[in-house]
Design a protein around this motif. Sequence first.
Motif, mmCIF file in Angstrom:
data_model
loop_
_atom_site.group_PDB
_atom_site.id
_atom_site.type_symbol
_atom_site.label_atom_id
_atom_site.label_comp_id
_atom_site.label_asym_id
_atom_site.label_seq_id
_atom_site.Cartn_x
_atom_site.Cartn_y
_atom_site.Cartn_z
ATOM 1 N N CYS A 188 -5.440 57.472 36.449
ATOM 2 C CA CYS A 188 -4.205 57.616 35.679
ATOM 3 C C CYS A 188 -4.560 57.876 34.222
ATOM 4 O O CYS A 188 -5.465 57.231 33.680
ATOM 5 C CB CYS A 188 -3.379 56.333 35.790
ATOM 6 N N LYS A 190 -2.017 57.897 31.798
ATOM 7 C CA LYS A 190 -0.839 57.581 31.000
ATOM 8 C C LYS A 190 -1.124 56.533 29.922
ATOM 9 O O LYS A 190 -0.487 56.517 28.887
ATOM 10 C CB LYS A 190 0.300 57.091 31.907
ATOM 11 N N PHE A 191 -2.029 55.608 30.195
ATOM 12 C CA PHE A 191 -2.392 54.578 29.226
ATOM 13 C C PHE A 191 -1.184 53.818 28.677
ATOM 14 O O PHE A 191 -1.046 53.677 27.458
ATOM 15 C CB PHE A 191 -3.207 55.162 28.063
ATOM 16 N N CYS A 192 -0.301 53.370 29.538
ATOM 17 C CA CYS A 192 0.741 52.444 29.079
ATOM 18 C C CYS A 192 -0.007 51.268 28.447
ATOM 19 O O CYS A 192 -1.068 50.870 28.937
ATOM 20 C CB CYS A 192 1.596 51.975 30.256
ATOM 21 N N TYR A 194 0.045 48.147 28.256
ATOM 22 C CA TYR A 194 -0.230 46.858 28.909
ATOM 23 C C TYR A 194 -1.175 47.015 30.099
ATOM 24 O O TYR A 194 -1.626 46.037 30.673
ATOM 25 C CB TYR A 194 1.098 46.244 29.431
ATOM 26 N N VAL A 197 -5.027 49.816 34.626
ATOM 27 C CA VAL A 197 -5.356 50.803 35.665
ATOM 28 C C VAL A 197 -6.135 52.025 35.156
ATOM 29 O O VAL A 197 -7.104 52.441 35.782
ATOM 30 C CB VAL A 197 -4.070 51.220 36.429
ATOM 31 N N GLN A 232 -1.402 56.613 41.373
ATOM 32 C CA GLN A 232 -0.836 55.706 40.360
ATOM 33 C C GLN A 232 0.392 56.341 39.746
ATOM 34 O O GLN A 232 1.257 55.669 39.210
ATOM 35 C CB GLN A 232 -1.861 55.422 39.249
ATOM 36 N N HIS A 268 6.374 58.024 38.110
ATOM 37 C CA HIS A 268 6.579 57.744 36.683
ATOM 38 C C HIS A 268 7.749 58.602 36.215
ATOM 39 O O HIS A 268 7.744 59.815 36.437
ATOM 40 C CB HIS A 268 5.309 58.087 35.899
ATOM 41 N N GLN A 295 10.230 49.118 33.775
ATOM 42 C CA GLN A 295 9.417 48.193 32.971
ATOM 43 C C GLN A 295 10.222 47.385 31.954
ATOM 44 O O GLN A 295 9.984 46.205 31.783
ATOM 45 C CB GLN A 295 8.244 48.892 32.244
HETATM 46 FE FE1 SF4 Z 1 -0.584 54.404 34.778
HETATM 47 FE FE2 SF4 Z 1 1.390 53.072 35.961
HETATM 48 FE FE3 SF4 Z 1 -0.410 51.752 34.579
HETATM 49 FE FE4 SF4 Z 1 1.308 53.223 33.319
HETATM 50 S S1 SF4 Z 1 1.816 51.422 34.550
HETATM 51 S S2 SF4 Z 1 -0.867 53.204 32.935
HETATM 52 S S3 SF4 Z 1 1.581 54.902 34.748
HETATM 53 S S4 SF4 Z 1 -0.777 52.937 36.438
#
Ligand code: SF4
Length: 469
Positions: A188, A190-192, A194, A197, A232, A268, A295
């Motif tokens: 993934c 995206k690097f949210c 928190y 992953v 993901q 997403h 979220q």
């Molecule tokens: Fe990737 Fe999902 Fe984690 Fe965001 S919440 S970083 S989209 S795996």
Amino acid sequence: MHLPNLQEARSRTKKEVSINRYSCNIEYYVTNKNYLILTYGCQMNVHDSENIKALLESVGYNETTNISDADIIVINTCAIRENAHNKVFGMLGRLKKLKENNPNLIICMCGCMPQEEHISLEIRDKYKYVDIVFGTHNIYQLPQLLKEYTTNQKQIIEVYSIEGNVIEGLPVKRDSQYKAWINIMYGCDKFCTYCIVPFTRGKQRSRLKEDILNEITALKNDGYIEVTLLGQNVNAYGKDLYSSYNLAALLTDVSKIGIKRIRFVTSHPWDFTDEMIDVIAKYDNIMPYIHLPIQSGSNSILKKMGRRYTKEEYIVLFNKIKQKIKNVSISTDIIVGFPNETDKDFEDTLSIVKQLQFDLAYTFIFSKRVSTVAYTLEDSVDLATKKQRLAILNKLVNESALNNNKKYLGKTVDVLIEGYSAKDNKLMGYTDTMKLVNLKGGASLIGKIKKVKITNIKTWSLDGEIDDR
Ligand code: SF4
Ligand code: 5AD
């Protein structure tokens, strides 16, 4: 020994990912030995364990469900929240005792936890009875690591932070004869803020469409009824590989294979296009169920989470999905207690949950993950407040789950019957909308899609009976 490095795991290299075909030329074989796998975490881990099972069987191990019969125990771990860590460490304590009674027992640890540098170091320094540690990027090396361990009898830690190539053709021992997990992508980007992953699973790497379609065609020919496409962030499928082939195109092609049920997780909102919604709406064998993590319902928290959408944008997408896909059910993930979440932020989450009436919501208290942006944030909210917020939220999501289930009462729906449930002798299965249904019936129904009349509803499940009309 190769230890992970989270700094390295954060980087996204421009290096082209190549596709390698698995072949095993390791000369290592055991006889009369048993393995047991303990799997924690998401479907991705469940599917990885199916590969690990097949790799172990390829060198002669047999599966056992009795832990005291095992000659090798593999613990496939999850790193998403601290309580996932705690469960694994609790289990390692149990395994230590088993190993004291049986020094020949081999203990392996794999999955997302060893990808975290501090965990692999802790295992090296304090858990010397864990014999083999490997990560998410080198599952295919298991036969080689086993051979090395049995030769040297020394702890092996072999974990890579930079993802390798996509490995095609790993053997797989599927848990079900009817339902199959299919990876369509790994990692993934995206690097949210928190989320661990992107560190534990590496950069986004899509599988070639031909490999996915061939795998699903073979499954259909073997009698499989349902496939779940895994990633993901499945809506970003293909972006790293093709100029225009995307999830909508893949779903169309998978649909045309003619397998009866197609699912996909996780979506997403950012990458969810109208074209994808249209494709899901168009084909009857693409199931009307979408897991769409929101979220938070607070724009300020969504921004701090790096989610790339506002609550208004989420609502527009949600409504579009509801309007276009007949009878769709939508579930979500919600985190409470992100650092400095105010009462007003939390109220915003409650308000969106009331408004959207999700079919199901998986709710969590924010858990600090080493190396993520949110790890270093100061937090003014205490745990007791977070727990209180979680309880309030859970009450609300349970109410909407039950409300959504009411429309099923007295209706007849299609259920793929999967087997007997663990807690009673009733059959269990899922509707197209992913509602769990329990019913009485004989084993001959297992593996079939049956018409079931819903006779009772609960928050988390429905009761039904075979409708023979
Ligand atoms: Fe990737 Fe999902 Fe984690 Fe965001 S919440 S970083 S989209 S795996
Ligand atoms: N703390 C709490 N929940 C988290 N999730 C991911 N990372 C964290 C974290 N650090 C939740 C998100 C995600 C789901 C799989 O787990 O809601 O969608």
